[in-house]
Scaffold this motif. Structure first.
Motif, PDB file in Angstrom:
ATOM      1  N   THR A 180       0.855  -1.077   0.039  1.00 24.89           N
ATOM      2  CA  THR A 180      -0.006  -0.082   0.069  1.00 24.89           C
ATOM      3  C   THR A 180       0.879   1.129  -0.122  1.00 24.89           C
ATOM      4  N   TRP A 181       2.215   1.201  -0.146  1.00 23.76           N
ATOM      5  CA  TRP A 181       3.160   2.156  -0.075  1.00 23.76           C
ATOM      6  C   TRP A 181       2.698   3.389  -1.040  1.00 23.76           C
ATOM      7  N   ARG A 182       2.320   3.144  -2.238  1.00 22.10           N
ATOM      8  CA  ARG A 182       2.052   4.219  -3.248  1.00 22.10           C
ATOM      9  C   ARG A 182       1.004   5.153  -2.940  1.00 22.10           C
ATOM     10  N   VAL A 183      -0.207   4.422  -2.214  1.00 21.82           N
ATOM     11  CA  VAL A 183      -1.209   5.234  -1.975  1.00 21.82           C
ATOM     12  C   VAL A 183      -1.267   5.919  -0.541  1.00 21.82           C
ATOM     13  N   GLN A 184      -0.349   5.792   0.452  1.00 12.51           N
ATOM     14  CA  GLN A 184      -0.337   6.194   1.535  1.00 12.51           C
ATOM     15  C   GLN A 184       0.083   7.692   1.610  1.00 12.51           C
ATOM     16  N   PRO A 185      -0.101   8.646   2.193  1.00 11.92           N
ATOM     17  CA  PRO A 185       0.592   9.975   2.522  1.00 11.92           C
ATOM     18  C   PRO A 185       1.817   9.857   3.032  1.00 11.92           C
ATOM     19  N   ALA A 186       2.609  10.847   2.738  1.00  8.30           N
ATOM     20  CA  ALA A 186       3.999  10.892   3.333  1.00  8.30           C
ATOM     21  C   ALA A 186       4.272  10.773   4.802  1.00  8.30           C
ATOM     22  N   ARG A 187       3.239  11.116   5.854  1.00  9.05           N
ATOM     23  CA  ARG A 187       3.152  11.362   7.048  1.00  9.05           C
ATOM     24  C   ARG A 187       3.091  10.089   7.554  1.00  9.05           C
ATOM     25  N   THR A 188       2.070   9.131   7.060  1.00  9.24           N
ATOM     26  CA  THR A 188       1.810   7.778   7.190  1.00  9.24           C
ATOM     27  C   THR A 188       3.084   6.798   6.859  1.00  9.24           C
ATOM     28  N   ARG A 189       3.822   7.151   6.069  1.00  4.09           N
ATOM     29  CA  ARG A 189       4.906   6.333   5.544  1.00  4.09           C
ATOM     30  C   ARG A 189       5.922   6.238   6.533  1.00  4.09           C
ATOM     31  N   VAL A 190       6.068   7.807   7.082  1.00  4.07           N
ATOM     32  CA  VAL A 190       7.374   7.846   7.958  1.00  4.07           C
ATOM     33  C   VAL A 190       7.111   7.220   9.103  1.00  4.07           C
ATOM     34  N   LEU A 191       5.721   7.295   9.612  1.00  2.00           N
ATOM     35  CA  LEU A 191       5.182   6.526  10.800  1.00  2.00           C
ATOM     36  C   LEU A 191       5.332   4.900  10.845  1.00  2.00           C
ATOM     37  N   ARG A 192       4.954   4.734   9.579  1.00  2.00           N
ATOM     38  CA  ARG A 192       5.507   2.849   9.582  1.00  2.00           C
ATOM     39  C   ARG A 192       6.623   2.744   9.565  1.00  2.00           C
ATOM     40  N   VAL A 193       7.465   3.376   8.956  1.00  2.00           N
ATOM     41  CA  VAL A 193       9.228   3.262   8.842  1.00  2.00           C
ATOM     42  C   VAL A 193       9.453   3.417  10.211  1.00  2.00           C
ATOM     43  N   ALA A 194       9.181   4.286  10.937  1.00  2.00           N
ATOM     44  CA  ALA A 194       9.706   4.409  12.301  1.00  2.00           C
ATOM     45  C   ALA A 194       9.116   3.300  13.276  1.00  2.00           C
ATOM     46  N   ILE A 195       7.976   2.987  13.153  1.00  2.00           N
ATOM     47  CA  ILE A 195       7.453   1.802  13.877  1.00  2.00           C
ATOM     48  C   ILE A 195       8.272   0.511  13.610  1.00  2.00           C
ATOM     49  N   LEU A 196       8.490   0.239  12.324  1.00  2.00           N
ATOM     50  CA  LEU A 196       9.319  -1.011  11.968  1.00  2.00           C
ATOM     51  C   LEU A 196      10.726  -0.962  12.509  1.00  2.00           C
ATOM     52  N   ALA A 197      11.348   0.240  12.331  1.00  2.00           N
ATOM     53  CA  ALA A 197      12.511   0.511  12.840  1.00  2.00           C
ATOM     54  C   ALA A 197      12.654   0.046  14.253  1.00  2.00           C
ATOM     55  N   LEU A 198      11.732   0.719  15.007  1.00  2.00           N
ATOM     56  CA  LEU A 198      11.899   0.726  16.640  1.00  2.00           C
ATOM     57  C   LEU A 198      11.866  -0.945  16.866  1.00  2.00           C
ATOM     58  N   LEU A 199      10.620  -1.518  16.254  1.00  2.00           N
ATOM     59  CA  LEU A 199      10.591  -3.027  16.624  1.00  2.00           C
ATOM     60  C   LEU A 199      11.963  -3.971  16.090  1.00  2.00           C
ATOM     61  N   ALA A 200      12.468  -3.454  14.938  1.00  2.00           N
ATOM     62  CA  ALA A 200      13.698  -4.038  14.499  1.00  2.00           C
ATOM     63  C   ALA A 200      14.753  -3.786  15.747  1.00  2.00           C
ATOM     64  N   ALA A 201      14.769  -2.413  15.851  1.00  2.00           N
ATOM     65  CA  ALA A 201      15.814  -2.297  17.082  1.00  2.00           C
ATOM     66  C   ALA A 201      15.688  -2.989  18.329  1.00  2.00           C
ATOM     67  N   VAL A 202      14.422  -3.222  18.816  1.00  2.22           N
ATOM     68  CA  VAL A 202      14.064  -3.862  20.157  1.00  2.22           C
ATOM     69  C   VAL A 202      14.598  -5.705  19.989  1.00  2.22           C
ATOM     70  N   ALA A 203      14.321  -5.986  18.792  1.00  4.59           N
ATOM     71  CA  ALA A 203      14.742  -7.485  18.337  1.00  4.59           C
ATOM     72  C   ALA A 203      16.100  -7.768  18.363  1.00  4.59           C
ATOM     73  N   VAL A 204      16.892  -6.695  17.833  1.00  5.28           N
ATOM     74  CA  VAL A 204      18.519  -6.718  17.693  1.00  5.28           C
ATOM     75  C   VAL A 204      18.944  -6.461  19.273  1.00  5.28           C
ATOM     76  N   ALA A 205      18.316  -5.713  20.067  1.00  7.98           N
ATOM     77  CA  ALA A 205      18.659  -5.485  21.401  1.00  7.98           C
ATOM     78  C   ALA A 205      18.368  -6.858  22.148  1.00  7.98           C
ATOM     79  N   LYS A 206      17.453  -7.557  21.861  1.00 10.82           N
ATOM     80  CA  LYS A 206      16.988  -8.809  22.731  1.00 10.82           C
ATOM     81  C   LYS A 206      18.029  -9.825  22.332  1.00 10.82           C
ATOM     82  N   ILE A 207      18.416  -9.841  20.919  1.00  7.54           N
ATOM     83  CA  ILE A 207      19.615 -10.601  20.590  1.00  7.54           C
ATOM     84  C   ILE A 207      20.887 -10.486  21.306  1.00  7.54           C
ATOM     85  N   VAL A 208      21.415  -9.139  21.318  1.00  5.92           N
ATOM     86  CA  VAL A 208      22.741  -8.873  21.814  1.00  5.92           C
ATOM     87  C   VAL A 208      22.575  -8.878  23.398  1.00  5.92           C
ATOM     88  N   GLY A 209      21.507  -8.480  23.975  1.00  4.83           N
ATOM     89  CA  GLY A 209      21.541  -8.459  25.502  1.00  4.83           C
ATOM     90  C   GLY A 209      20.954  -9.624  26.075  1.00  4.83           C
TER      91      GLY A 209
END
Length: 83
Positions: free
Chosen positions: A54-83
């Motif tokens: 759905t990337w092409r039909v989403q407003p830019a603000r929604t895209r930024v929020l989605r990427v931020a949430i995905l990055a946060l979840l990925a960072a938490v996952a990496v932190a769980k692996i490392v720590g």
């Protein structure tokens, strides 16, 4: 023959999708180490795939929020692996 994925996803009730994602996030956060990280990374992958549909039909603000949430979840996952 089954319907394409976007059509099947369009029939999912928003509350059910939210609850399922919430359960997976909580499971990933509370499960120990690599198991919890694996749940979170699978969730990130699934959400990234659905967002790409759905990337092409989403407003830019929604895209930024989605990427931020995905990055946060990925960072938490990496932190769980490392720590």
């Amino acid at each position: 023959m089954s319907a394409p994925l976007p059509e099947r996803l369009a029939r999912v009730k928003p509350l059910a999708a939210f609850v399922a994602a919430l359960v997976l996030v909580l499971a990933g956060l509370f499960l120990p180490g690599i198991v919890g990280a694996a749940v979170l990374l699978l969730l990130v992958g699934g959400l990234a795939y659905v967002s790409s549909l759905t990337w092409r039909v989403q407003p830019a603000r929604t895209r930024v929020l989605r990427v931020a949430i995905l990055a946060l979840l990925a960072a938490v996952a990496v932190a769980k692996i490392v720590g």
